[in-house]
Design a protein around this motif. Structure first.
Motif, mmCIF file in Angstrom:
data_model
loop_
_atom_site.group_PDB
_atom_site.id
_atom_site.type_symbol
_atom_site.label_atom_id
_atom_site.label_comp_id
_atom_site.label_asym_id
_atom_site.label_seq_id
_atom_site.Cartn_x
_atom_site.Cartn_y
_atom_site.Cartn_z
ATOM 1 N N CYS A 209 -38.707 -54.427 38.005
ATOM 2 C CA CYS A 209 -39.939 -54.487 38.089
ATOM 3 C C CYS A 209 -40.674 -54.973 36.745
ATOM 4 O O CYS A 209 -40.691 -54.278 35.730
ATOM 5 C CB CYS A 209 -41.355 -53.153 37.651
ATOM 6 S SG CYS A 209 -42.302 -53.297 38.226
ATOM 7 N N ILE A 214 -42.958 -49.099 38.035
ATOM 8 C CA ILE A 214 -41.759 -48.433 38.271
ATOM 9 C C ILE A 214 -41.104 -46.916 37.856
ATOM 10 O O ILE A 214 -41.090 -47.340 36.628
ATOM 11 C CB ILE A 214 -40.286 -48.861 39.697
ATOM 12 C CG1 ILE A 214 -41.051 -50.516 40.717
ATOM 13 C CG2 ILE A 214 -40.270 -47.378 40.325
ATOM 14 C CD1 ILE A 214 -40.795 -50.565 41.308
ATOM 15 N N VAL A 227 -44.589 -44.881 42.607
ATOM 16 C CA VAL A 227 -45.354 -46.454 42.509
ATOM 17 C C VAL A 227 -46.461 -46.922 40.952
ATOM 18 O O VAL A 227 -47.759 -46.061 41.875
ATOM 19 C CB VAL A 227 -45.386 -47.544 43.440
ATOM 20 C CG1 VAL A 227 -46.335 -48.626 42.651
ATOM 21 C CG2 VAL A 227 -43.482 -47.623 43.459
ATOM 22 N N CYS A 232 -49.140 -52.671 39.624
ATOM 23 C CA CYS A 232 -47.977 -53.416 40.650
ATOM 24 C C CYS A 232 -48.967 -54.421 40.944
ATOM 25 O O CYS A 232 -50.279 -54.898 40.773
ATOM 26 C CB CYS A 232 -47.970 -52.597 42.236
ATOM 27 S SG CYS A 232 -46.963 -53.416 43.123
ATOM 28 N N ASN A 237 -40.095 -57.412 43.781
ATOM 29 C CA ASN A 237 -39.134 -57.825 42.835
ATOM 30 C C ASN A 237 -38.146 -56.485 43.343
ATOM 31 O O ASN A 237 -36.945 -56.003 43.648
ATOM 32 C CB ASN A 237 -39.123 -57.996 41.879
ATOM 33 C CG ASN A 237 -39.151 -59.184 41.153
ATOM 34 O OD1 ASN A 237 -39.186 -60.212 41.827
ATOM 35 N ND2 ASN A 237 -38.890 -59.303 39.911
ATOM 36 N N CYS A 238 -38.807 -55.393 43.369
ATOM 37 C CA CYS A 238 -38.364 -53.680 43.611
ATOM 38 C C CYS A 238 -37.754 -53.989 45.030
ATOM 39 O O CYS A 238 -36.668 -53.610 45.166
ATOM 40 C CB CYS A 238 -39.259 -52.733 43.641
ATOM 41 S SG CYS A 238 -40.445 -53.065 44.884
#
Length: 354
Positions: A209, A214, A227, A232, A237-238
């Motif tokens: 992240c 995260i 999260v 965010c 990407n996660c």
């Protein structure tokens, strides 16, 4: 050295004989009509090229049909451009019209040269990509159905290049196209902690992240992640490293429209595209909102820009305020860069036209 499957093959082995013979000796080229190019060498040799539009995702049968045309008229040679245009090259002028007829018989348009809209370069979309916020082939098909007359003619002020990336990872080089469609997520990933420990490495997922959103679950009885929605930025990407954190959302996902990018260095320096429309919904199969918005931008540009003026150059000349007025696009708070490091990217020159 023996044969090897490491790396690409030597392109020189695949050149048509006339191109191999005149390599580095081409004197000039001209566009005879939309989709037809003529290259002339210092030796007097000529190469005629017929350019046709093509889908990106194609079948084996489609490739075989193209190869049959190339075998008949081009000594078996053809190529695909970086925007998925098909180019069939022949040293024989008398093959040009039969080539056009054969390509049209396959249902493909001839064009995409000069002051036109070429094929839309795009990413995988829902067909393949795990982090897509929109489809690619379906949306591109809907857009090009509307922009078709701009592919088969050369009536625009300058060339217009359109690109689509199905998420903000920007695989489609949209940052340097005249018009760009970018798939965007608007909701944070949904964490499935029941599967997370079996499918993902928690440290790796946290490290993936870029905004530190995260963290491990504060509940000692839950072995999983949470999260922080405020941190965010929906990059995906996660999910790339942890399938237990899906990001796709049928209602929240959509597209943003960017304008003004280009790679050309001819009349002005290369330019990055900038946000024009922050969000339009996904409405498959025809995406009417996105298609209408893009067609509107193209037509306003075609009506108001000077000859040879790329879209970004036109916007810089008239100013962004005038661009928003002419296109009827609403200016919102989403157009203002509020990223943490925005102070480093702000345009501070007095020559910025607003």
């Amino acid at each position: 050295m023996g044969k090897s499957d490491i790396g690409p093959p030597d392109f020189r082995k695949m050149l048509p004989p006339v191109i191999k013979k005149n390599y580095g000796k081409w004197k000039y080229h001209e566009i005879i009509k939309p989709g037809v190019l003529k290259h002339v060498s210092e030796t007097g040799d000529e190469v005629w090229t017929v350019r046709a539009g093509s889908p990106r995702l194609v079948s084996v049968d489609f490739i075989r049909d193209l190869c049959d045309v190339a075998d008949k008229y081009c000594d078996g040679h053809l190529r695909f451009t970086s925007r998925y245009n098909i180019e069939l090259m022949t040293p024989e002028k008398e093959n040009v019209e039969p080539l056009i007829e054969a390509v049209n018989k396959l249902g493909l348009p001839v064009g995409g040269t000069g002051k036109s809209i070429s094929n839309i370069v795009h990413t995988q979309g829902w067909a393949h990509c795990h982090s897509a916020a929109t489809d690619s082939s379906g949306l591109v098909k809907a857009i090009m159905d509307e922009l078709y007359p701009y592919f088969t003619s050369m009536n625009l002020p300058a060339r217009v290049r359109v690109a689509l990336a199905c998420c903000i990872n920007m695989c489609g080089a949209v940052h340097c196209s005249d018009i760009a469609i970018v798939g965007i997520h608007t909701k944070p990933p949904k964490v499935d902690n029941s599967k997370l420990s079996a499918m993902c490495e928690i440290p790796t997922t946290m490290a993936a992240c870029p905004t530190g959103a995260i963290r491990k679950s504060p509940d000692p009885n839950v072995k999983g992640l949470v999260v922080n929605d405020e941190k965010c930025m929906y990059c995906g990407n996660c999910f790339t490293v942890c399938p237990a954190m899906p990001l796709a959302d049928a209602e929240g996902d959509g597209v943003a429209i960017y304008v003004g990018g280009k790679v050309s260095n001819a009349r002005s320096a290369p330019m990055f595209s900038r946000l024009a429309i922050p969000y339009l919904p996904n409405n498959p199969p025809r995406w009417p909102e996105a298609v209408s918005a893009i067609k509107n931008i193209v037509e306003v540009y075609a009506k108001n820009a000077r000859q040879e003026e790329r879209m970004g150059e036109w916007i810089e000349r008239i100013g962004w305020e005038t661009f928003f007025k002419l296109t009827g696009i609403e200016f919102t708070e989403h157009h203002i860069d509020d990223f943490t490091h925005a102070v480093e990217t702000y345009r501070t020159t007095t020559q910025f036209r607003w």
